[in-house]
Write a protein that holds these residues in place. Structure first.
Motif, short mmCIF file in Angstrom:
data_model
loop_
_atom_site.label_atom_id
_atom_site.label_comp_id
_atom_site.label_asym_id
_atom_site.label_seq_id
_atom_site.Cartn_x
_atom_site.Cartn_y
_atom_site.Cartn_z
N GLU A 7 -5.33 -17.56 -9.49
CA GLU A 7 -4.61 -16.28 -9.44
C GLU A 7 -3.62 -16.26 -10.59
N GLU A 9 -1.16 -14.10 -11.19
CA GLU A 9 0.21 -13.70 -10.85
C GLU A 9 0.92 -14.90 -10.22
N ALA A 80 -7.42 -7.05 -6.28
CA ALA A 80 -6.71 -5.79 -6.06
C ALA A 80 -7.69 -4.64 -6.07
N LYS A 81 -8.88 -4.95 -6.57
CA LYS A 81 -9.90 -3.90 -6.66
C LYS A 81 -10.65 -3.82 -5.35
N ASP A 82 -10.48 -2.69 -4.68
CA ASP A 82 -11.12 -2.56 -3.38
C ASP A 82 -12.37 -1.70 -3.54
N SER A 83 -13.10 -1.91 -4.64
CA SER A 83 -14.26 -1.05 -4.81
C SER A 83 -15.49 -1.68 -4.20
N VAL A 84 -16.31 -0.82 -3.64
CA VAL A 84 -17.49 -1.29 -2.93
C VAL A 84 -18.39 -2.10 -3.86
N THR A 100 -9.00 -8.08 0.11
CA THR A 100 -8.35 -7.13 -0.80
C THR A 100 -6.83 -7.28 -0.75
N LYS A 101 -6.24 -7.32 -1.91
CA LYS A 101 -4.78 -7.34 -1.97
C LYS A 101 -4.25 -5.95 -1.62
N PRO A 102 -3.17 -5.79 -0.96
CA PRO A 102 -2.35 -6.85 -0.37
C PRO A 102 -2.92 -7.28 0.99
N PHE A 103 -2.75 -8.56 1.31
CA PHE A 103 -3.26 -9.03 2.60
C PHE A 103 -2.15 -9.78 3.33
N HIS A 104 -2.36 -9.96 4.62
CA HIS A 104 -1.41 -10.75 5.39
C HIS A 104 -1.77 -12.22 5.26
N GLU A 176 -3.66 -4.69 12.13
CA GLU A 176 -4.58 -4.51 11.01
C GLU A 176 -5.79 -5.41 11.10
N ASP A 181 -8.07 -0.40 9.72
CA ASP A 181 -7.33 0.78 9.26
C ASP A 181 -7.18 1.84 10.34
N TYR A 182 -7.88 1.63 11.46
CA TYR A 182 -7.84 2.68 12.47
C TYR A 182 -6.45 2.86 13.03
N HIS B 225 -3.20 0.64 -8.23
CA HIS B 225 -3.70 -0.72 -8.43
C HIS B 225 -2.60 -1.69 -8.76
N ALA B 232 1.83 -7.10 -2.36
CA ALA B 232 1.30 -8.29 -1.69
C ALA B 232 2.33 -9.41 -1.75
N GLU B 239 6.61 -12.57 5.10
CA GLU B 239 5.90 -13.25 6.19
C GLU B 239 6.26 -14.72 6.25
#
Lengths: 223, 426
Positions: A7, A9, A80-84, A100-104, A176, A181-182, B225, B232, B239
Motif C-alpha cells: 500500500e 499510502e 479505492a476503485k470500486d469498479s466492477v 474497497t476502501k474505505p473499509f472497517h 455494514e 449498503d442496505y 476517489h 479510510a 477504530e
C-alpha cells in the motif's frame, strides 16, 4: 502467520499493520511496486494485501507475478476503485477477495482470516473459538458439539464476531458487514441491537462459553 | 404570443406589402393613363373644332346645327357684338336619344366668329370607354395581384422548403442530442453559408460543453476517489483508538460520534461515486433481469428489518417484469426503492408492491404528495431524517435515465407510488 501489506499510502499502511499485528500476524509492508516485487519474489506469505494503484506499476501486474510463483498465498486486493471491471479482472486473475476502501478494520480481519483459511486446502476449515465451532463452508454452528440453528444474518453476525474475538466492533461496522449498503439510517442501529439480542439468546440457550457484550452502547465485543 | 412558421410569417408581410405596392402603382398608373386618354380626346376635340370652324366658313349650313344629332356638335348663335373667343374643355353628362340614357361625355366649348356673328360651338365625345378602361385596369390589377400572391406563395413554399432543409435537419439532430452521450454531431455540410456557419458554431459549442461536462464529471469522480483513502485512514485510526482499554465511557462516546460523522461522509462519497459512475456509463454489461426474482431476493435481505420495523409488505405478482440492463444497477434500483419505502414507513405501516409485465410499483403510505420537482434532486431530504444522504432516489433516477427502455414515475394515490414502467422506444 505472515502478511504482506502492499500500500503506497504510508498512513493507511501503518493502520493496517497495527490492526493485523494486534491479531498476532507478522506484518511486513511495501510502499511501491519494486519493493513489493522484491518481497514477493524473496519471501513467502500467508496473505498479501494488494493495492492496485502503486507508484511504479500496477498491482494487477504484481498479482500475476504472485500467481506465477506458485506459492500458496492468499491475495486480497484493496482498492479505492470500486469498479466492477476492476473487481472482476482482479478476481479472474486469481485474487481471493476484493476489499474497497474505505473499509472497517474488523472487516479486514474477517476477510484476511477467511482468505487464509480457504488457502489451507487440507486443513480444518472450521473456526474454533472456545466451545463454539463455526463451519463457514456449510454455514453451520456447533456449540459443545451440538448444532444450533441460526438464520443467514445471525450466522454472518456470529462469523464477524468469531473472526474478531475480544475486540470492540462498532455498530456501523456490524451493520455494514452483515446488511451491507442496505442499512442507511438511524433506526438501523436499534435494529442491529435487536438482531444481536436474538443471537445472544440463542448462544446463551445453547450454553456458549462466551457472550456478546455491549460496550458503552458504541459497539459490541465477544468475550 | 401566437407563433407562426417562418413561411407564414414572411408570407403575411409579403402579401400586405404587395397589396400596398400594387395599390400605389395602380393609382399612379391610372392617373397617367387617364391623363393620356384626356390628352388624346382633347386633341381630337380640338381637331374637330378646327375642322368645323373652317368648314363653317365655306358651308354656312353647318351653322344651323342647333342640336346634338348624329354630328356630335351643336352651334348656337350668340347675340351681341363682342364675345371672348375662349375655349374650355370639361366633363359632363348628356342625354343622348340614340342611347336613351345619360352618358358621360367630354365637351369642348368654344366661341367663334363667322362673318359678323359670334357662335358658340359645343363638341362632345363620349368618354364611356374611360370607365371601361378603369374597370379593365382594376380587373387586370386584381388578376395580377392574385397571380403574384399565388406565385409568391408557391415560390416561398418551394424555395423556403428547399433553402431551410438543412436548418430542419440541424434542428432534428439537436433535438436528439444529449449532453455526455459521446455521440458526435455529424455535419451535413449544407451549401448555404449561414447554415454551414450555424453547424460550425453548434459543433464548437457542443464540443466546449462536452469538455466542460466530462471534466466536471471527472472532477467529481476523482474527488470522490481521492477522498476514499483519507477517509479510510481516519476511520481506521479511530477504530484502533476505540480498542484502547484505557478509554473512559465518555471518551468512547465522543470517538463514536466522530466515527458516525465520518461514516456518513463515507456514505455520501460512495453514493456520489455511484452516481458519477452511472453517468459515466461504467456499468456496461447488460443482461435480462427478472425483477420478480430480484425482488424476492431483496425482500429476503430486508426481511429482518421489515420485521423489526413491524412493516407489513404485500406483494401482488401479476406476471414477470423483465428488463435488459446491468445486474448491479438493477439491484441498486430495486433495493433503493424498497429501502426508500421501508425507511419512510412508520411502525405498522403498509408497503404494497405489485409487479406486472411492463410495470413495477412500490407504494408506501403517506398523507400528502411529495414535491415531484424535488424528490429526485440530489441532496434533497424529506426533513425528518438527518441520517439519510438524500441521494438514494437520485441514484434511482440516474439509473432510469441511463436506459431508454425504462421510465420512473411518481404519483400520489393515497400513498407514495414509485413505478418503473417499460418504455417502448419510439
Amino acid at each position: 502467520m505472515k502478511v504482506l501489506v502492499i500500500e503506497d499510502e504510508s498512513e493507511l499502511q501503518g493502520v493496517i499493520r497495527d490492526a493485523l499485528s494486534k491479531e498476532g500476524y507478522l506484518t511486513e509492508t511495501a510502499g511501491n511496486f519494486d519493493q513489493a516485487l522484491d518481497k514477493i519474489i524473496s519471501y513467502e506469505y500467508d496473505c498479501i494485501l494488494l493495492d492496485i494503484m502503486l507508484p511504479g506499476g500496477s498491482g494487477l501486474e504484481l498479482l500475476s507475478e504472485i500467481k506465477k510463483s506458485n506459492k500458496k498465498q492468499a491475495v486480497i486486493i484493496i482498492s479505492a476503485k470500486d469498479s466492477v471491471e476492476d473487481k472482476v479482472s482482479g478476481l479472474d486473475m486469481g485474487a481471493d477477495d476484493y476489499l474497497t476502501k474505505p473499509f472497517h478494520l474488523a472487516e479486514l480481519n474477517a476477510r484476511v482470516k477467511s482468505a487464509i483459511r480457504r488457502q489451507n486446502q487440507h486443513g480444518d476449515h472450521k473456526l474454533h473459538w472456545r466451545n463454539i465451532i463455526l463451519d463457514p463452508d456449510n454455514r453451520t454452528v456447533f456449540i459443545n458439539q451440538e448444532e444450533i440453528s441460526l438464520n443467514r444474518k445471525e450466522f454472518d453476525l456470529l462469523y464477524y464476531f468469531i473472526t474478531n474475538p475480544e475486540r470492540l466492533i462498532n455498530k456501523t461496522s456490524i451493520a455494514e458487514y452483515v446488511w451491507g449498503d442496505y442499512m442507511e439510517q438511524a433506526s438501523s442501529l436499534d435494529f442491529v441491537y435487536s438482531q444481536i439480542k436474538n443471537l445472544r439468546k440463542k448462544l446463551t440457550a445453547a450454553g456458549a462459553d462466551g457472550d456478546i457484550q455491549s460496550v458503552y452502547g458504541v459497539g459490541y465485543k465477544i468475550s | 404570443m401566437q407563433r407562426r412558421s417562418l413561411k407564414n410569417y414572411t408570407l403575411r408581410y409579403l402579401v400586405v406589402a404587395i397589396l400596398a405596392i400594387i395599390g400605389v402603382w395602380a393609382a399612379a398608373f391610372y392617373l397617367v393613363v387617364i391623363e393620356e386618354v384626356y390628352d388624346n380626346i382633347d386633341d381630337g376635340l380640338k381637331d374637330s373644332r378646327h375642322r368645323i370652324i373652317s368648314e363653317a366658313g365655306s358651308d354656312p349650313e353647318i351653322l344651323n346645327t342647333g342640336e346634338f344629332g348624329i354630328t356630335q356638335f351643336k352651334i348656337t348663335g350668340l347675340p351681341g357684338a363682342h364675345h371672348d373667343t375662349k375655349t374650355q374643355i370639361y366633363n359632363s353628362e348628356l342625354y343622348l336619344p340614340q342611347q336613351d340614357d345619360k352618358t358621360s361625355v367630354r365637351i369642348l366649348e368654344t366661341i367663334f366668329k363667322n362673318g359678323r356673328q359670334y357662335y358658340r360651338l359645343e363638341i362632345y365625345t363620349s368618354t364611356v370607354e374611360e370607365d371601361d378602361l378603369l374597370e379593365d385596369l382594376l380587373i387586370a390589377l386584381a388578376a395580377l395581384y392574385v397571380a403574384l400572391v399565388v406565385s409568391i406563395v408557391m415560390l416561398n413554399h418551394f424555395i423556403l422548403r428547399k433553402a431551410w432543409k438543412p436548418f430542419y435537419k440541424i434542428l432534428d439532430k439537436l433535438g436528439g442530442y444529449r449532453l455526455g452521450s459521446s455521440r458526435k454531431f455529424d455535419r451535413s455540410d449544407p451549401r448555404i453559408i449561414e447554415f454551414n456557419n450555424l453547424e460550425e458554431a453548434l459543433e464548437a459549442m457542443m464540443e466546449r460543453n462536452e469538455t466542460i461536462y466530462s471534466r466536471q464529471k471527472q472532477f467529481i469522480e476523482n474527488a470522490s476517489h481521492e477522498l476514499q483513502t483519507p477517509l479510510a485512514i481516519a476511520a481506521n485510526k479511530l477504530e484502533l483508538l476505540m480498542e484502547n482499554e484505557q478509554l473512559t465511557e465518555d471518551q468512547l462516546h465522543k470517538i463514536e460520534e466522530v466515527n458516525n460523522t465520518l461514516h456518513r461522509l463515507k456514505r455520501i462519497n460512495k453514493s456520489l461515486l455511484t452516481i458519477s459512475k452511472i453517468e459515466n456509463k461504467q456499468f456496461q454489461t447488460t443482461e435480462t433481469i427478472c425483477f420478480n426474482v430480484l425482488l424476492t431476493q431483496l425482500l429476503e435481505e430486508y426481511a429482518s428489518l421489515v420485521q423489526f420495523k413491524e412493516i407489513r409488505i404485500t406483494l401482488e405478482d401479476r406476471g414477470t417484469f423483465e428488463v435488459n440492463m446491468n445486474r448491479d444497477l438493477a439491484t441498486v434500483l430495486v433495493s433503493n426503492l424498497l429501502k426508500n419505502a421501508i425507511v419512510h414507513s412508520g411502525k405498522g405501516r403498509l408497503v404494497e408492491i405489485s409487479i406486472a409485465p411492463g410495470s413495477f410499483l412500490i407504494k408506501n403510505e403517506g398523507d400528502s404528495p411529495l414535491n415531484t420537482a424535488l424528490i429526485f434532486e440530489r441532496f434533497h431530504k424529506g426533513g425528518q431524517n438527518e441520517h439519510s444522504t438524500g441521494l438514494g432516489l437520485s441514484i434511482v433516477q440516474s439509473i432510469c435515465n441511463l436506459y431508454d427502455n425504462i421510465l420512473l414515475k411518481y404519483d400520489f394515490r393515497n400513498g407514495h407510488c414509485f413505478e418503473i414502467i417499460m418504455h417502448k422506444p419510439v
